[in-house]
Design an enzyme around this catalytic site. Sequence first.
Site, mmCIF file in Angstrom:
data_model
loop_
_atom_site.group_PDB
_atom_site.id
_atom_site.type_symbol
_atom_site.label_atom_id
_atom_site.label_comp_id
_atom_site.label_asym_id
_atom_site.label_seq_id
_atom_site.Cartn_x
_atom_site.Cartn_y
_atom_site.Cartn_z
ATOM 1 N N CYS A 1 0.867 -1.174 0.000
ATOM 2 C CA CYS A 1 0.000 0.000 0.000
ATOM 3 C C CYS A 1 0.905 1.226 0.000
ATOM 4 O O CYS A 1 2.131 1.107 0.108
ATOM 5 C CB CYS A 1 -0.932 -0.013 1.204
ATOM 6 S SG CYS A 1 -0.080 -0.234 2.769
ATOM 7 N N HIS A 2 0.294 2.375 -0.185
ATOM 8 C CA HIS A 2 1.062 3.615 -0.316
ATOM 9 C C HIS A 2 0.400 4.709 0.514
ATOM 10 O O HIS A 2 -0.746 4.581 0.939
ATOM 11 C CB HIS A 2 1.080 4.106 -1.766
ATOM 12 C CG HIS A 2 1.368 3.063 -2.792
ATOM 13 N ND1 HIS A 2 2.636 2.668 -3.146
ATOM 14 C CD2 HIS A 2 0.536 2.335 -3.582
ATOM 15 C CE1 HIS A 2 2.578 1.752 -4.092
ATOM 16 N NE2 HIS A 2 1.310 1.528 -4.378
ATOM 17 N N HIS B 1 3.174 -7.333 -8.057
ATOM 18 C CA HIS B 1 2.065 -7.774 -8.916
ATOM 19 C C HIS B 1 2.502 -8.860 -9.916
ATOM 20 O O HIS B 1 2.045 -8.886 -11.068
ATOM 21 C CB HIS B 1 1.439 -6.589 -9.663
ATOM 22 C CG HIS B 1 1.347 -5.326 -8.851
ATOM 23 N ND1 HIS B 1 1.114 -5.330 -7.495
ATOM 24 C CD2 HIS B 1 1.485 -4.006 -9.205
ATOM 25 C CE1 HIS B 1 1.100 -4.068 -7.044
ATOM 26 N NE2 HIS B 1 1.335 -3.262 -8.055
ATOM 27 N N ARG C 1 5.813 4.649 -17.748
ATOM 28 C CA ARG C 1 4.780 5.660 -17.505
ATOM 29 C C ARG C 1 4.883 6.248 -16.094
ATOM 30 O O ARG C 1 4.216 7.210 -15.764
ATOM 31 C CB ARG C 1 3.377 5.106 -17.764
ATOM 32 C CG ARG C 1 2.946 4.037 -16.816
ATOM 33 C CD ARG C 1 1.533 3.544 -17.104
ATOM 34 N NE ARG C 1 1.259 2.321 -16.391
ATOM 35 C CZ ARG C 1 0.943 2.241 -15.105
ATOM 36 N NH1 ARG C 1 0.853 3.336 -14.383
ATOM 37 N NH2 ARG C 1 0.714 1.075 -14.547
ATOM 38 N N ASP D 1 -2.890 -2.521 -2.340
ATOM 39 C CA ASP D 1 -2.442 -1.513 -3.315
ATOM 40 C C ASP D 1 -3.137 -0.169 -3.087
ATOM 41 O O ASP D 1 -3.053 0.737 -3.901
ATOM 42 C CB ASP D 1 -2.657 -1.987 -4.760
ATOM 43 C CG ASP D 1 -2.073 -1.037 -5.789
ATOM 44 O OD1 ASP D 1 -0.979 -0.490 -5.547
ATOM 45 O OD2 ASP D 1 -2.735 -0.815 -6.828
ATOM 46 N N ASN E 1 -3.389 5.716 -10.023
ATOM 47 C CA ASN E 1 -3.775 5.695 -11.447
ATOM 48 C C ASN E 1 -5.002 4.832 -11.759
ATOM 49 O O ASN E 1 -5.273 4.548 -12.922
ATOM 50 C CB ASN E 1 -2.597 5.220 -12.322
ATOM 51 C CG ASN E 1 -1.411 6.132 -12.185
ATOM 52 O OD1 ASN E 1 -1.548 7.345 -12.359
ATOM 53 N ND2 ASN E 1 -0.248 5.589 -11.860
HETATM 54 C C1 0GY Z 1 1.348 0.303 -7.744
HETATM 55 C C2 0GY Z 1 1.234 0.568 -9.161
HETATM 56 C C3 0GY Z 1 1.366 1.750 -9.799
HETATM 57 C C4 0GY Z 1 1.963 2.910 -9.287
HETATM 58 C C5 0GY Z 1 2.987 2.964 -8.429
HETATM 59 O O1 0GY Z 1 4.706 4.059 -7.364
HETATM 60 C C6 0GY Z 1 3.707 4.188 -8.069
HETATM 61 O O2 0GY Z 1 3.307 5.257 -8.496
HETATM 62 O O3 0GY Z 1 3.430 1.884 -7.853
HETATM 63 C C7 0GY Z 1 0.885 1.799 -11.166
HETATM 64 O O4 0GY Z 1 0.504 2.884 -11.624
HETATM 65 O O5 0GY Z 1 0.857 0.734 -11.830
HETATM 66 O O6 0GY Z 1 1.797 -0.742 -7.325
HETATM 67 O O7 0GY Z 1 0.990 1.130 -6.937
#
Ligand code: 0GY
Length: 294
Positions: free
Chosen positions: A32-33, A180, A130, A248, A253
């Site tokens: 998670c973020h 993933h 991206r 996640d 996005n």
């Molecule tokens: C995820 C996937 C994405 C983004 C990031 O660090 C990020 O911005 O990981 C994505 O856009 O596929 O795992 O969060």
Amino acid sequence: MNVADEGRTVSWHGNPSKPRYVPPPGAVDAHCHVFGPAARFPFSPKAKYLPADAGPDLLFALRDHLGFARNVIVQASCHGTDNAATLDAIARSKGRARGVAVVDPAIGEADLHALHAGGIRGVRFNFLKRLVDDAPRDRFLELARRLPRGWHVVIYFEADILEDLRGFIDAIPVPLVVDHMGRPDVTQGPDGADMKAFRRLLESREDIWFKATCPDRLDPAGPPWESFVRSVAPLVSDYPERCLWGTDWPHPNMQDVVPDDGHLVDIIPQIAPTAALQQRLLVDNPMRLYWSDA
Ligand code: 0GY
């Protein structure tokens, strides 16, 4: 698409359902973020998306709502190599979060050790064009050789570059966690070319782990993500000691197809059908990687 007041994107569900599945005690959301809050932790000038604030209060409320105990917070690309927001969230978690940083490969030893003290246990190498401008393999490798003891590398790539990355991956001298599963095309099924290639990678080393995550990103059919379940359940069952699971959240996005986090939790018993598998996926494996010193 939802848009926050400031024109920043909202990519998460505002009212996720309560899952029917109850995770075992001590379960870890291992991917998670946090985003911001931007007033304190501005986004990187190189950010490829500008999300609304999704800070630790929201994350920990979701953790409790879903029945989880801990989080592994992965530095999101919108914060570049400034890990302050991730470290702040870990510091606020009362020991219930650890993290994965994104760093400038030139980072010095003292700064790496400061990250360790702040709860970081790995670095992420992101190969998605991206999301990042460059992914310097030689500099990443040099960094991987001097990580603090017990750290690992988290790697994020898409299936079409797996073969090209094999030499780089082979040279990494610490355990590796693949975000993933390297984004296989799950509609090909468990015996499709992408899953076969990913299994060859897992067979090449015993210290390559994977996140059985992101049905919402990988399965275009949407909930209940049947292709994801069909392709990923055999992987979890064949590599029960090397799998991790995560929400996640806040789903960077994914503003056009925001997943309900309760529904994400509800497919856990389909990819890990026994209590023993669930215990490994959600508790034993993440604890081994992130809290081995606890
Ligand atoms: C995820 C996937 C994405 C983004 C990031 O660090 C990020 O911005 O990981 C994505 O856009 O596929 O795992 O969060």
